[in-house]
Design a protein around this motif. Structure first.
Motif, mmCIF file in Angstrom:
data_model
loop_
_atom_site.group_PDB
_atom_site.id
_atom_site.type_symbol
_atom_site.label_atom_id
_atom_site.label_comp_id
_atom_site.label_asym_id
_atom_site.label_seq_id
_atom_site.Cartn_x
_atom_site.Cartn_y
_atom_site.Cartn_z
ATOM 1 N N MET A 1 1.043 -1.232 0.014
ATOM 2 C CA MET A 1 -0.047 -0.083 -0.116
ATOM 3 C C MET A 1 0.843 1.212 0.163
ATOM 4 O O MET A 1 1.993 1.128 0.287
ATOM 5 C CB MET A 1 -0.826 0.113 1.182
ATOM 6 N N PHE B 1 -8.256 8.834 -6.733
ATOM 7 C CA PHE B 1 -8.442 7.551 -5.937
ATOM 8 C C PHE B 1 -9.529 6.739 -6.122
ATOM 9 O O PHE B 1 -10.591 7.150 -6.537
ATOM 10 C CB PHE B 1 -7.683 7.709 -4.371
ATOM 11 N N ASP C 1 -10.028 2.812 -1.675
ATOM 12 C CA ASP C 1 -8.894 3.618 -1.248
ATOM 13 C C ASP C 1 -9.493 4.672 0.097
ATOM 14 O O ASP C 1 -10.694 5.070 0.165
ATOM 15 C CB ASP C 1 -7.988 4.596 -1.952
ATOM 16 N N ALA D 1 -3.660 4.071 -0.058
ATOM 17 C CA ALA D 1 -4.084 3.452 -1.408
ATOM 18 C C ALA D 1 -3.403 2.011 -1.539
ATOM 19 O O ALA D 1 -2.340 1.899 -1.400
ATOM 20 C CB ALA D 1 -3.937 4.377 -2.560
#
Length: 268
Positions: free
Chosen positions: A136, A173, A177, A191
């Motif tokens: 991430m 995004f 997310d 994210a």
């Protein structure tokens, strides 16, 4: 036997109502960051208490009803009325609890998650990432020059800048997310890395969205100082450690930006 089963069911339902209130208090011990949010919290807490009292009254009516009467001619109407009251009570409690939960984890101005909501969801995401081996990226962002915009055009315009920034982040995004406004001009995004969702790709989309929204703002432009930290699922890195790394990167970018701007044009 039927009476014992009924009382047990009543007790379980009442315990659920009490547990829901206790759960909310654990999730949101304070909303003092906004007087308006605190007032809304108080209002919904009172409404939820009223709903719980209404449910308790309904259960008392069910328990005190004469068993002989239940099976007489008026049975259908009585049962229907009780069922309708039960449905109304359940719906009211569900809606109020959902609204209280939203108040606890949502930023009032932008409708993004607030710091509390972000921290809770980010911790959950990191646990999933460790189990599944998924990497991430944590983005920490500041809106550049917000104080100057407030001073030049007023705080209402500054609020619009924050709302526009939130819109840019939501467009950049994915729904999966975690996007949040912490406080003031500070935003954060956690994210998931995936094909077509890498750091360069996300940055490119972010800057393109900013460019698009700035095309309609002749008096100033919205820009962000940005820092990124990568989460490695093989390490036991906490969300706080990731935030510290991303913060350092963000302030380094802010420092470099300030060094390239003439003294008279610098803004907070």
């Amino acid at each position: 036997m039927a009476g014992l089963e009924s009382n047990a069911a009543d007790l379980a339902i009442l315990n659920m109502a009490v547990d829901s209130q206790a759960s909310f208090r654990r999730r949101a011990p304070s909303l003092s960051s906004s007087n308006e949010n605190k007032a809304m919290n108080d209002v919904f807490t009172v409404l939820l208490s009223d709903a719980n009292r209404e449910l308790a009254s309904l259960l008392r009516d069910v328990r005190t009803g004469s068993p002989g009467v239940v099976f007489r001619e008026a049975q259908g109407q009585q049962v229907s009325e009780l069922l309708m009251r039960a449905v109304r009570c359940a719906a009211k409690q569900y809606m109020l609890q959902a609204e209280l939960s939203n108040l606890a984890i949502t930023d009032e101005l932008t409708c993004l998650y607030n710091r509390r909501g972000f921290m809770a969801l980010a911790e959950r995401q990191l646990k999933v990432g460790r189990r599944t081996g998924r990497g991430m990226l944590l983005f920490m962002m500041d809106v550049n020059g917000l104080k100057q915009i407030n001073d030049s055009f007023g705080h209402l315009e500054g609020d619009l800048v924050l709302k526009r920034t939130a819109k840019v982040l939501e467009e950049t995004f994915r729904d999966s997310d975690v996007v949040a406004r912490f406080a003031g001009d500070e935003f954060a995004v956690l994210a998931l890395e995936a094909a077509g969702h890498s750091e360069p790709t996300m940055k490119t989309r972010l800057y393109e969205s900013l460019k698009s929204i700035n095309a309609g703002l002749p008096r100033y432009e919205i820009s962000l100082s940005l820092g990124v930290a990568r989460f490695d699922p093989r390490n036991c890195t906490s969300i706080e450690e990731l935030m510290a790394k991303a913060d350092l990167a963000m302030y380094e970018q802010k420092r470099r930006r300030s060094a390239t701007i003439p003294e008279g044009r610098r803004s907070a």
